[in-house]
Design a protein around this motif. Structure first.
Motif, PDB file in Angstrom:
ATOM      1  N   TRP A 105       4.984   2.930   1.002  1.00 28.04           N
ATOM      2  CA  TRP A 105       6.312   3.749   0.935  1.00 28.04           C
ATOM      3  C   TRP A 105       6.544   4.239  -0.393  1.00 28.04           C
ATOM      4  O   TRP A 105       6.751   5.406  -0.625  1.00 28.04           O
ATOM      5  N   HIS A 106       6.335   3.352  -1.526  1.00 27.08           N
ATOM      6  CA  HIS A 106       6.688   3.755  -2.637  1.00 27.08           C
ATOM      7  C   HIS A 106       5.611   4.983  -3.207  1.00 27.08           C
ATOM      8  O   HIS A 106       6.028   5.651  -3.780  1.00 27.08           O
ATOM      9  N   VAL A 107       4.341   4.768  -2.434  1.00 26.48           N
ATOM     10  CA  VAL A 107       3.226   5.914  -3.277  1.00 26.48           C
ATOM     11  C   VAL A 107       3.952   7.100  -2.566  1.00 26.48           C
ATOM     12  O   VAL A 107       3.882   8.273  -3.399  1.00 26.48           O
ATOM     13  N   LEU A 108       4.285   7.149  -1.316  1.00 27.24           N
ATOM     14  CA  LEU A 108       4.816   8.212  -0.827  1.00 27.24           C
ATOM     15  C   LEU A 108       6.102   8.837  -1.268  1.00 27.24           C
ATOM     16  O   LEU A 108       6.001   9.944  -1.641  1.00 27.24           O
TER      17      LEU A 108
ATOM     18  N   ALA B 232       2.521  -7.750   0.338  1.00 34.04           N
ATOM     19  CA  ALA B 232       2.546  -9.138  -0.145  1.00 34.04           C
ATOM     20  C   ALA B 232       3.179  -9.158  -1.725  1.00 34.04           C
ATOM     21  O   ALA B 232       2.966  -8.077  -2.333  1.00 34.04           O
ATOM     22  N   GLY B 233       3.898 -10.149  -2.037  1.00 35.79           N
ATOM     23  CA  GLY B 233       4.516 -10.274  -3.349  1.00 35.79           C
ATOM     24  C   GLY B 233       5.718  -9.224  -3.617  1.00 35.79           C
ATOM     25  O   GLY B 233       5.949  -8.895  -4.616  1.00 35.79           O
ATOM     26  N   THR B 234       6.346  -8.768  -2.664  1.00 34.58           N
ATOM     27  CA  THR B 234       7.517  -8.030  -2.496  1.00 34.58           C
ATOM     28  C   THR B 234       8.707  -8.612  -1.995  1.00 34.58           C
ATOM     29  O   THR B 234       8.517  -9.553  -1.168  1.00 34.58           O
TER      30      THR B 234
ATOM     31  N   ILE C  32       1.687 -11.035   8.620  1.00 35.42           N
ATOM     32  CA  ILE C  32       3.019 -10.299   8.624  1.00 35.42           C
ATOM     33  C   ILE C  32       3.265  -9.983   7.100  1.00 35.42           C
ATOM     34  O   ILE C  32       3.830  -8.872   6.728  1.00 35.42           O
ATOM     35  N   ALA C  33       3.168 -11.061   6.230  1.00 34.56           N
ATOM     36  CA  ALA C  33       3.498 -10.656   4.898  1.00 34.56           C
ATOM     37  C   ALA C  33       2.464  -9.740   4.253  1.00 34.56           C
ATOM     38  O   ALA C  33       3.023  -8.741   3.375  1.00 34.56           O
ATOM     39  N   TYR C  34       1.347  -9.667   4.481  1.00 35.31           N
ATOM     40  CA  TYR C  34       0.648  -8.757   3.826  1.00 35.31           C
ATOM     41  C   TYR C  34       0.436  -7.533   4.594  1.00 35.31           C
ATOM     42  O   TYR C  34       0.496  -6.482   3.747  1.00 35.31           O
ATOM     43  N   ILE C  35       1.059  -7.220   5.573  1.00 30.64           N
ATOM     44  CA  ILE C  35       0.822  -5.741   6.198  1.00 30.64           C
ATOM     45  C   ILE C  35       2.207  -5.210   5.800  1.00 30.64           C
ATOM     46  O   ILE C  35       2.423  -4.217   5.380  1.00 30.64           O
TER      47      ILE C  35
ATOM     48  N   GLU D  30      -0.968  -2.475  -0.849  1.00 29.96           N
ATOM     49  CA  GLU D  30       0.168  -3.057  -1.157  1.00 29.96           C
ATOM     50  C   GLU D  30       1.120  -3.091   0.197  1.00 29.96           C
ATOM     51  O   GLU D  30       2.186  -3.262  -0.020  1.00 29.96           O
ATOM     52  N   GLY D  31       0.445  -2.905   1.139  1.00 33.36           N
ATOM     53  CA  GLY D  31       1.262  -3.082   2.500  1.00 33.36           C
ATOM     54  C   GLY D  31       2.083  -1.733   2.662  1.00 33.36           C
ATOM     55  O   GLY D  31       2.175  -0.833   2.150  1.00 33.36           O
TER      56      GLY D  31
END
Lengths: 288, 328
Positions: free
Chosen positions: B305-308, B254-256, B248-251, B299-300
């Motif tokens: 989303w950020h890349v997009l 993670a780390g956000t 759940i965290a990774y998808i 980055e999940g």
């Protein structure tokens, strides 16, 4: 004394199969430097393939072995090419998550295809036993022990006497140096994963006559394979044989003399102890 | 500084949005409780797994200890659940500190393997120590006291308790996103040796992260135990639960700050939508998504989303000519 011998030999026989599962994991770690968290799922896949062959075509599990080996190598090579090769250079948690994902897909597809209820096959030899002195050996487990020995010898021959085996060992020792010698390390990795998967699938087939199988049984074997490889030293293929036998005997003795409920815990405790005290394994550092 | 308070405002917005859930989906309260609890526990997992980069596949042990502490104190000693919850948090942070002290000398795959082993041993103890835990038959929380007249078995009450828990977890990771401690964790994740050279003690920092992660996970586990009201080792101590929290965290990312919450909404929502179709095979979605995330969006969902966003708002990057191996 007879009881002790009985318990001990049962442990050795079970340990032989554990060794076979562990060797595959160790080979993959040695050559590719990844821990295959889907390893037990390939054991389950071997079980269900043999189950299907037996139920639909009446093919005996032992006769299905050549098919399982070839199919395992092909499937493993394919999985490596599609899922693992692209992330081989990434940090290790990436390959762990990838193989966890592959394992989840396999076990859930099995659940989808075969349902959650336990299944087993009954062959004419399922309950046969062999008596030597006062000790009774399970027939199928004895046969699987002999087949395990043959498979290990075959693997040893491939690794030491063939060109592709030498390529795999060279890749394990030093990937860059191997590439400089003209070895195609991508192919070596593919084949190592293929052989590892085939070994797992073969152990599944060998266990089918004596076990009930459920789609989620893979997790149990992944854990056993971890214990075996850590006891023997990660990437140490010969060590995995020793690791398998030690695990089998520990479980068997522990279950008989301490508590059967904690059967699976003895291996895990040995595993933690070795991880913390001798991370290179019980047998030193030699690899593949 | 501005970024920091923007994130805080977003946390507030997310929590407010969640408070509307019982009105929008009054028939899906069970799902809502599970989503907020798993979002909170995955966020707690992420403190160790994402922010500190120590992949754990043994967090079910902490969920289990939290749940069992609350249930056993309530059943055997009549201690009210709020004290049980705090006791569970205290106990797990002590357990995690000891556990971390033992396993943090291991790195990489060895650490992951050891977390699985410890959790499995705990599960076997819970199954076999029948006098204490009820063994494989499990425990049944029949009745609980009513704080302020609130029925703890009421799904709406459970939802808001779970939401409060998620809020606390989000505030903790928000604190990680700007505090010195949070930066130490990220430094260890990126390069442990360099972090050491900067004067960070990796072992004690990781132990603290583990204890914090464990206490929050246990809080979630306690609430999960109340929600389940009947539970057994196979549900709360299983490796499947550990894997679920990690995925759940990774998808999600993670780390956000919001990754684990987004992961919980997407994965549990999807599992619920396809429940009739997949039946028991609902973890298939987890498997397929983690493969896709690892392969295409490391980055999940948050990172993707950020890349997009960047692609849409900025012109395509000019590829440096040298990269192609020819100079003008």
């Amino acid at each position: 004394m007879t009881t002790f011998l009985q318990v001990f030999m049962t442990g050795i026989l079970t340990g032989g199969v554990y060794a076979l599962v562990g060797i595959g994991l160790s080979l993959i770690f040695g050559v590719m430097r990844i821990v295959n968290f889907a390893h037990g799922e390939f054991v389950a896949l071997g079980m269900y393939t043999s189950l299907l062959l037996f139920q639909s075509m009446g093919i005996d599990p032992y006769l299905a072995l050549p098919l399982i080996i070839v199919g395992g190598i092909l499937l493993g090579a394919l999985v490596e090419r599609v899922f693992i090769a692209p992330i081989i250079a990434a940090p290790e948690h990436v390959s762990i998550l990838m193989t966890v994902g592959v394992g989840l897909v396999i076990s859930n597809l099995l659940l989808f295809g075969f349902g959650a209820h336990p299944q087993s096959i009954f062959t004419w030899y399922s309950t046969k036993t062999v008596r030597v002195g006062g000790v009774t050996f399970s027939g199928p487990l004895s046969v699987s022990f002999l087949i395990t020995l043959a498979v290990i010898l075959g693997l040893y021959w491939v690794l030491t006497r063939t060109e592709i085996g030498r390529a795999m060992r060279a890749t394990a020792q030093n990937r860059d140096a191997a590439e400089l010698q003209g070895i195609n390390t991508a192919v070596a990795r593919m084949l190592a994963f293929g052989i590892g998967v085939a070994l797992a699938a073969v152990s599944g087939t060998l266990l089918l006559p004596v076990l009930y199988v459920i789609p989620t049984i893979g997790g149990v074997f992944t854990l056993k394979a971890f214990v075996v490889t850590v006891l023997g030293g990660m990437g140490n293929v010969l060590g995995a044989i020793g690791g398998g036998l030690i695990l089998g005997v520990t479980e068997s003795l522990g279950a008989a003399y301490i508590s059967s409920g904690y059967r699976d815990a003895f291996g895990l405790i040995a595993f933690l102890a070795v991880l913390l005290l001798r991370p290179a394994g019980l047998f030193g550092k030699s690899r593949v | 500084m501005r970024e920091r308070f923007k994130t805080l405002a977003w946390i507030g917005a997310v929590l407010v949005a969640f408070t509307l859930y019982p009105w929008i989906f009054p028939t899906k309260l069970n799902l809502g409780v599970v989503i907020v609890l798993f979002a909170g526990m995955a966020t707690a997992w992420d403190i160790l797994g994402g922010w500190a980069g120590q992949l754990s596949l043994g967090h079910a042990a902490l969920v289990g200890i939290g749940g069992y502490t609350l249930a056993l104190l309530s059943l055997r000693a009549g201690i009210p659940p709020w004290w049980g919850l705090l006791a569970g948090m205290a106990l797990t942070s002590v357990v995690a500190a000891m556990w971390g002290w033992i396993v943090f000398r291991l790195r990489g795959p060895y650490f992951v393997l050891s977390t699985i082993a410890v959790a499995e041993i705990l599960r076997l103890v819970a199954i076999n120590w029948k006098n204490l835990t009820g063994g494989a038959e499990g425990l049944f929380l029949r009745e609980l006291p009513r704080p302020f007249g609130l029925d703890l078995f009421d799904r709406t009450v459970e939802f808001y308790l779970g939401l409060a828990f998620l809020g606390i977890a989000l505030l903790v990771v928000w604190w990680l996103s700007w505090s010195r401690f949070g930066y130490s964790l990220q430094a260890i994740r990126e390069d442990q040796d360099s972090a050491m050279a900067m004067g960070i003690n990796p072992t004690s920092t990781k132990i603290l992260a583990f204890a914090l992660s464990a206490a929050l996970t246990a809080a979630g586990g306690s609430l999960y135990a109340i929600y389940l009201s009947f539970f057994e080792p196979h549900i709360v101590l299983d490796i499947g639960l550990s894997v679920e929290l990690a995925l759940i965290a990774y998808i999600g990312g993670a780390g956000t700050v919001f990754g684990p919450t987004i992961g919980a909404v997407v994965l549990l929502g999807a599992a619920d939508l396809f429940r009739n179709y997949f039946q028991q095979a609902n973890l298939l979605i987890y498997g397929i998504l983690i493969i896709l995330v690892v392969r295409f969006a490391p980055e999940g969902i948050v990172g993707g989303w950020h890349v997009l966003l960047r692609r849409l708002t900025r012109p395509a990057p000019v590829v440096p000519v040298e990269v192609r191996g020819e100079r003008p």
